[in-house]
Motif scaffolding. Structure first.
Motif, PDB file in Angstrom:
ATOM      1  N   PHE A  55      12.319  74.117  48.221  1.00 44.35           N
ATOM      2  CA  PHE A  55      11.459  74.839  49.163  1.00 44.35           C
ATOM      3  C   PHE A  55       9.982  74.526  48.926  1.00 44.35           C
ATOM      4  N   ARG A  56       9.588  74.300  47.674  1.00 43.05           N
ATOM      5  CA  ARG A  56       8.190  73.907  47.399  1.00 43.05           C
ATOM      6  C   ARG A  56       7.871  72.599  48.111  1.00 43.05           C
ATOM      7  N   ARG A  57       8.801  71.657  48.047  1.00 43.12           N
ATOM      8  CA  ARG A  57       8.610  70.369  48.712  1.00 43.12           C
ATOM      9  C   ARG A  57       8.609  70.531  50.230  1.00 43.12           C
ATOM     10  N   GLY A  66       0.470  69.525  59.155  1.00 44.74           N
ATOM     11  CA  GLY A  66      -0.479  70.361  59.881  1.00 44.74           C
ATOM     12  C   GLY A  66       0.109  71.681  60.328  1.00 44.74           C
ATOM     13  N   ALA A  67       1.216  72.078  59.733  1.00 37.27           N
ATOM     14  CA  ALA A  67       1.916  73.298  60.119  1.00 37.27           C
ATOM     15  C   ALA A  67       1.942  74.285  58.955  1.00 37.27           C
ATOM     16  N   ALA A  68       2.503  75.449  59.231  1.00 33.73           N
ATOM     17  CA  ALA A  68       2.728  76.479  58.213  1.00 33.73           C
ATOM     18  C   ALA A  68       4.230  76.716  58.116  1.00 33.73           C
ATOM     19  N   VAL A  69       4.689  77.286  57.007  1.00 36.73           N
ATOM     20  CA  VAL A  69       6.130  77.524  56.871  1.00 36.73           C
ATOM     21  C   VAL A  69       6.657  78.403  57.993  1.00 36.73           C
ATOM     22  N   ASP A  70       5.830  79.282  58.547  1.00 40.64           N
ATOM     23  CA  ASP A  70       6.276  80.117  59.661  1.00 40.64           C
ATOM     24  C   ASP A  70       6.488  79.305  60.942  1.00 40.64           C
ATOM     25  N   ASP A  71       6.070  78.049  60.943  1.00 43.06           N
ATOM     26  CA  ASP A  71       6.319  77.155  62.085  1.00 43.06           C
ATOM     27  C   ASP A  71       7.691  76.492  61.997  1.00 43.06           C
ATOM     28  N   ILE A  72       8.368  76.622  60.858  1.00 42.03           N
ATOM     29  CA  ILE A  72       9.713  76.056  60.722  1.00 42.03           C
ATOM     30  C   ILE A  72      10.661  76.899  61.560  1.00 42.03           C
ATOM     31  N   LEU A  73      11.386  76.250  62.450  1.00 43.47           N
ATOM     32  CA  LEU A  73      12.300  76.946  63.342  1.00 43.47           C
ATOM     33  C   LEU A  73      13.759  76.804  62.919  1.00 43.47           C
ATOM     34  N   VAL A  74      14.086  75.685  62.241  1.00 44.93           N
ATOM     35  CA  VAL A  74      15.467  75.403  61.875  1.00 44.93           C
ATOM     36  C   VAL A  74      15.535  74.883  60.445  1.00 44.93           C
ATOM     37  N   LEU A  75      16.463  75.428  59.667  1.00 47.02           N
ATOM     38  CA  LEU A  75      16.776  74.931  58.324  1.00 47.02           C
ATOM     39  C   LEU A  75      18.246  74.534  58.291  1.00 47.02           C
ATOM     40  N   ARG A  76      18.522  73.433  57.594  1.00 53.97           N
ATOM     41  CA  ARG A  76      19.897  73.048  57.280  1.00 53.97           C
ATOM     42  C   ARG A  76      19.967  72.952  55.762  1.00 53.97           C
ATOM     43  N   ILE A  77      20.839  73.744  55.180  1.00 50.45           N
ATOM     44  CA  ILE A  77      20.920  73.820  53.728  1.00 50.45           C
ATOM     45  C   ILE A  77      22.301  73.358  53.295  1.00 50.45           C
ATOM     46  N   CYS A 102      16.109  79.780  62.166  1.00 46.53           N
ATOM     47  CA  CYS A 102      17.546  79.596  62.365  1.00 46.53           C
ATOM     48  C   CYS A 102      18.027  78.767  61.188  1.00 46.53           C
ATOM     49  N   SER A 103      19.266  78.985  60.753  1.00 43.76           N
ATOM     50  CA  SER A 103      19.705  78.322  59.535  1.00 43.76           C
ATOM     51  C   SER A 103      21.195  78.039  59.547  1.00 43.76           C
ATOM     52  N   THR A 104      21.533  76.877  59.011  1.00 46.58           N
ATOM     53  CA  THR A 104      22.920  76.510  58.762  1.00 46.58           C
ATOM     54  C   THR A 104      23.039  76.253  57.269  1.00 46.58           C
ATOM     55  N   LEU A 105      24.100  76.770  56.653  1.00 42.38           N
ATOM     56  CA  LEU A 105      24.345  76.560  55.230  1.00 42.38           C
ATOM     57  C   LEU A 105      25.791  76.096  55.087  1.00 42.38           C
ATOM     58  N   VAL A 106      25.965  74.930  54.476  1.00 44.16           N
ATOM     59  CA  VAL A 106      27.313  74.383  54.308  1.00 44.16           C
ATOM     60  C   VAL A 106      27.502  73.880  52.885  1.00 44.16           C
ATOM     61  N   GLU A 107      28.739  73.862  52.452  1.00 45.61           N
ATOM     62  CA  GLU A 107      29.091  73.280  51.161  1.00 45.61           C
ATOM     63  C   GLU A 107      29.488  71.824  51.386  1.00 45.61           C
ATOM     64  N   VAL A 108      28.985  70.950  50.502  1.00 41.91           N
ATOM     65  CA  VAL A 108      29.318  69.527  50.536  1.00 41.91           C
ATOM     66  C   VAL A 108      29.870  69.127  49.172  1.00 41.91           C
ATOM     67  N   VAL A 118      21.398  71.619  45.625  1.00 41.84           N
ATOM     68  CA  VAL A 118      20.919  72.091  46.929  1.00 41.84           C
ATOM     69  C   VAL A 118      19.997  71.057  47.570  1.00 41.84           C
ATOM     70  N   GLU A 119      20.099  70.928  48.884  1.00 42.38           N
ATOM     71  CA  GLU A 119      19.213  70.062  49.672  1.00 42.38           C
ATOM     72  C   GLU A 119      18.877  70.810  50.947  1.00 42.38           C
ATOM     73  N   ILE A 120      17.604  70.742  51.366  1.00 42.25           N
ATOM     74  CA  ILE A 120      17.129  71.530  52.504  1.00 42.25           C
ATOM     75  C   ILE A 120      16.390  70.624  53.486  1.00 42.25           C
ATOM     76  N   GLU A 121      16.836  70.653  54.716  1.00 39.32           N
ATOM     77  CA  GLU A 121      16.244  69.884  55.817  1.00 39.32           C
ATOM     78  C   GLU A 121      15.576  70.878  56.767  1.00 39.32           C
ATOM     79  N   ALA A 122      14.442  70.506  57.378  1.00 37.62           N
ATOM     80  CA  ALA A 122      13.728  71.439  58.250  1.00 37.62           C
ATOM     81  C   ALA A 122      13.191  70.747  59.493  1.00 37.62           C
ATOM     82  N   HIS A 123      13.025  71.549  60.540  1.00 40.60           N
ATOM     83  CA  HIS A 123      12.475  71.085  61.815  1.00 40.60           C
ATOM     84  C   HIS A 123      11.661  72.237  62.383  1.00 40.60           C
TER      85      HIS A 123
END
Length: 132
Positions: A55-57, A66-77, A102-108, A118-123
């Motif tokens: 999450f720090r990264r 040029g955004a803030a974390v509150d601008d993140i709309l989707v997470l894939r974890i 919005c968030s999706t969390l899956v086991e791989v 853990v790996e986190i993707e954002a949009h």
């Protein structure tokens, strides 16, 4: 599209393989961030510590876009052990407040490096937290 980098986030190990972050118009896209480091995962085998680093990264790259974390709309974890979801949720709650993305969390079965949990993707959309 513009490629974006953050000084505190390691760049991909092989140039040309992928970008950590890209911006297109007011949208930003982050590749999956994890806690990988040259000496193994930051935080060792602790899923909470790894999630905090991921999450720090994510925060550093989001801000470099040029955004803030509150601008993140989707997470894939992605987790290698779904039992770690509460630890990752704890780390996520330290980053986001109010309306969560919005968030999706899956086991791989595995992530790119041994020991990663853990790996986190954002949009997101730059400035979206200020729009009504």
């Amino acid at each position: 599209m513009t490629r974006v980098a953050a000084q505190t986030v390691p760049e991909p190990p092989r140039p040309g393989m992928f970008s950590n972050a890209r911006v297109h118009g007011d949208q930003f896209f982050l590749s999956g961030m994890h806690a990988g480091g040259p000496d193994g995962p930051v935080g060792g085998a602790d899923a909470y510590a790894q999630a905090k680093e991921a999450f720090r990264r994510v925060r550093a790259l989001t801000e470099a876009c040029g955004a803030a974390v509150d601008d993140i709309l989707v997470l894939r974890i992605y987790l290698t052990d779904i039992a770690d979801r509460a630890l990752v949720g704890r780390a996520r709650s330290e980053v986001f407040a109010g309306d969560f993305p919005c968030s999706t969390l899956v086991e791989v079965s595995a992530l790119v490096e041994p020991g990663l949990k853990v790996e986190i993707e954002a949009h997101g959309v730059v400035g979206s937290h200020n729009r009504t």
